[in-house]
Design a protein around this motif. Structure first.
Motif, short mmCIF file in Angstrom:
data_model
loop_
_atom_site.label_atom_id
_atom_site.label_comp_id
_atom_site.label_asym_id
_atom_site.label_seq_id
_atom_site.Cartn_x
_atom_site.Cartn_y
_atom_site.Cartn_z
N UNK A 249 11.92 38.83 -8.44
CA UNK A 249 11.67 38.65 -9.87
C UNK A 249 10.57 37.61 -10.05
N UNK A 250 9.65 37.88 -10.98
CA UNK A 250 8.55 36.97 -11.25
C UNK A 250 8.66 36.45 -12.68
N UNK A 260 15.85 31.12 -19.14
CA UNK A 260 17.03 31.47 -18.35
C UNK A 260 16.78 32.57 -17.32
N UNK A 261 15.65 33.27 -17.42
CA UNK A 261 15.51 34.48 -16.60
C UNK A 261 15.58 34.22 -15.09
N UNK A 262 15.03 33.12 -14.54
CA UNK A 262 15.21 32.91 -13.10
C UNK A 262 16.66 32.76 -12.70
N UNK A 263 17.48 32.12 -13.54
CA UNK A 263 18.91 31.99 -13.24
C UNK A 263 19.59 33.36 -13.28
N UNK A 264 19.23 34.17 -14.27
CA UNK A 264 19.83 35.49 -14.38
C UNK A 264 19.47 36.35 -13.17
N UNK A 265 18.24 36.19 -12.68
CA UNK A 265 17.82 36.94 -11.50
C UNK A 265 18.57 36.47 -10.26
N UNK A 266 18.64 35.16 -10.05
CA UNK A 266 19.32 34.64 -8.87
C UNK A 266 20.81 35.00 -8.88
N UNK A 267 21.43 34.95 -10.06
CA UNK A 267 22.84 35.34 -10.15
C UNK A 267 23.03 36.81 -9.80
N UNK A 268 21.98 37.61 -9.94
CA UNK A 268 22.01 39.03 -9.62
C UNK A 268 21.60 39.30 -8.18
N UNK A 269 21.46 38.24 -7.40
CA UNK A 269 21.04 38.29 -5.99
C UNK A 269 19.62 38.83 -5.86
N UNK A 270 18.72 38.14 -6.57
CA UNK A 270 17.30 38.48 -6.54
C UNK A 270 16.50 37.20 -6.33
N UNK A 271 15.56 37.23 -5.38
CA UNK A 271 14.69 36.08 -5.14
C UNK A 271 13.72 35.91 -6.32
N UNK A 272 13.19 34.70 -6.48
CA UNK A 272 12.38 34.38 -7.66
C UNK A 272 11.10 33.66 -7.27
N UNK A 273 10.00 34.09 -7.86
CA UNK A 273 8.76 33.32 -7.88
C UNK A 273 8.47 33.02 -9.35
N UNK A 274 8.26 31.75 -9.68
CA UNK A 274 8.06 31.37 -11.07
C UNK A 274 6.92 30.39 -11.20
N UNK A 275 6.49 30.19 -12.45
CA UNK A 275 5.63 29.07 -12.77
C UNK A 275 6.52 27.83 -12.88
N UNK A 276 5.90 26.68 -13.17
CA UNK A 276 6.69 25.47 -13.37
C UNK A 276 6.88 25.19 -14.86
N UNK A 277 6.74 26.22 -15.70
CA UNK A 277 6.97 26.05 -17.14
C UNK A 277 8.45 25.82 -17.42
N UNK A 284 14.82 26.10 -9.04
CA UNK A 284 14.48 26.74 -7.77
C UNK A 284 14.46 25.72 -6.64
N UNK A 285 15.03 26.08 -5.51
CA UNK A 285 14.94 25.27 -4.29
C UNK A 285 13.81 25.86 -3.46
N UNK A 286 12.66 25.18 -3.41
CA UNK A 286 11.49 25.77 -2.73
C UNK A 286 11.77 26.13 -1.28
N UNK A 287 11.34 27.33 -0.89
CA UNK A 287 11.52 27.77 0.48
C UNK A 287 12.91 28.24 0.81
N UNK A 288 13.85 28.15 -0.17
CA UNK A 288 15.22 28.59 0.07
C UNK A 288 15.67 29.66 -0.92
N UNK A 289 15.38 29.44 -2.21
CA UNK A 289 15.77 30.43 -3.22
C UNK A 289 14.56 31.09 -3.85
N UNK A 290 13.36 30.54 -3.60
CA UNK A 290 12.16 31.09 -4.20
C UNK A 290 11.05 30.07 -4.17
N UNK A 291 10.08 30.25 -5.07
CA UNK A 291 8.91 29.40 -5.11
C UNK A 291 8.50 29.17 -6.56
#
Length: 349
Positions: A249-250, A260-277, A284-291
């Motif tokens: 999920x991006x 909330x969308x990165x949390x919703x994605x991770x709860x659905x067992x989906x990795x996340x790449x996001x901005x820092x907005x 996000x835990x860098x290098x572990x749950x996403x970037x």
């Protein structure tokens, strides 16, 4: 309709249009009620299933609720702080005023004035707290972990969509510049030709004022010959299964309140790449749950996505780590518990 005599906490919602604040109230109040808190909403734009009181009931706030000396007025916008001040300071009603701030910017002078009159303030992230000039408590939003969950049925797979490829990458939310939809589409146009097993989806409504922006993105995809692999799905009836169908999920927003969308994605067992907005970077835990990358930086976003497309197994590992991280830190019950402690302090002062 609730009996105002029993209501100890009032959550006003004085903006009819659906927003992140409205969504927070809709999700949080039932959890607070389930915990035994005597909370009710007031105002338009909320489901009838929520406990609520009439606007006319506010005229009865001179009398405290049963077994309490006062009530809490929990505002989340200027238009809700101001009536609280009127009720408390002009009409002398026994109220304590609580404000939740999600803003990721310096507040206006008027907003700073209103906030300075609150009895307590919550910031939804450390970043939003950094813009406050008053004592505050950081309480991050949580999500409903029963609603957002890992894939469980054949409908939760890419095969159920009829789309090509083995893996889905997606970007959800209204299609507009603020949300960074263009950054996602540009990255897909550049990267997908190198990774034939992946298909991209954009789920979200294009409003009239952003129609030209949406059409420009669709034309970009057509020009690249990728209309079969970069799909604009529009506003879908239920976004939850789409999270479960994704491998990545991006969240490329240029600015957010919380998000909330990165949390919703991770709860659905989906990795996340996001901005820092917004609060994305704090989720996000860098290098572990996403970037997380700097907001608005196209090259950084593209380069953060690239390794996941090359290594779907890494996406799967980070997805599992993200699921565990959200369950440990972002359950909505955790948020409700932290807010309850603020309520009790205000009610008992």
């Amino acid at each position: 309709m609730e009996d105002i005599s029993d209501v100890e906490i009032i959550a006003p919602n004085f903006k009819r249009r659906l927003s992140g604040v409205t969504s927070t109230i809709v999700q949080l109040v039932p959890v607070q009620r389930a915990r035994g808190q005597k909370i009710a909403t007031v105002g338009p734009g909320l489901p009838e299933t929520l406990p609520h009181v009439r606007l006319s009931d506010l005229l009865r706030l001179h009398k405290p609720p049963r077994r309490r000396r006062r009530r809490v007025w929990h505002a989340r916008r200027n238009i809700e702080m101001l009536p609280g001040l009127f009720l408390r300071d002009i009409l002398r009603m026994p109220l304590k005023l609580l404000f939740t701030s999600a803003a990721q910017r310096r507040h206006s002078g008027w907003t700073r004035f209103l906030i300075s009159k609150m009895d307590a303030v919550i910031a939804t992230s450390s970043r939003s707290g950094s813009f406050l000039q008053v004592p505050h408590t950081v309480i991050q939003h949580g999500i409903d972990l029963d609603m957002f969950h890992p894939p469980a049925t054949p409908d939760d797979t890419i095969a159920a969509t009829g789309l090509p490829g083995k893996h889905l990458i997606g970007c959800f939310g209204r299609v507009r510049h603020q949300k960074g939809t263009d950054l996602f589409v540009r990255a897909m146009v550049e990267l997908l030709p190198l990774h034939p097993d992946w298909t991209a989806v954009v789920c979200g409504r294009v409003t009239t004022e952003h129609r030209a922006f949406g059409e420009e993105l669709e034309n970009l995809v057509k020009s690249a010959g990728l209309t079969d692999r970069i799909r604009f799905m529009g506003e879908v009836d239920d976004i939850k299964p789409w999270y479960r169908r994704l491998s990545l999920y991006i969240a490329p927003s240029r600015n957010e309140g919380f998000g909330l969308t990165p949390l919703e994605a991770m709860a659905s067992t989906t990795a996340v790449v996001s901005s820092d907005a917004g609060a994305y970077e704090e989720m996000i835990v860098p290098g572990q749950t996403g970037t997380a990358v700097p907001a608005g930086n196209y090259e950084a976003l593209r380069d953060a996505i690239r390794p996941y497309l090359a290594d779907p197994d890494m996406a799967a590992r980070h997805a599992q780590n993200g699921f565990e991280h959200v369950h440990a830190n972002f359950a909505i019950e955790r948020e409700a518990s932290a807010i309850a402690a603020i309520y009790e302090k205000l009610l008992n002062d």
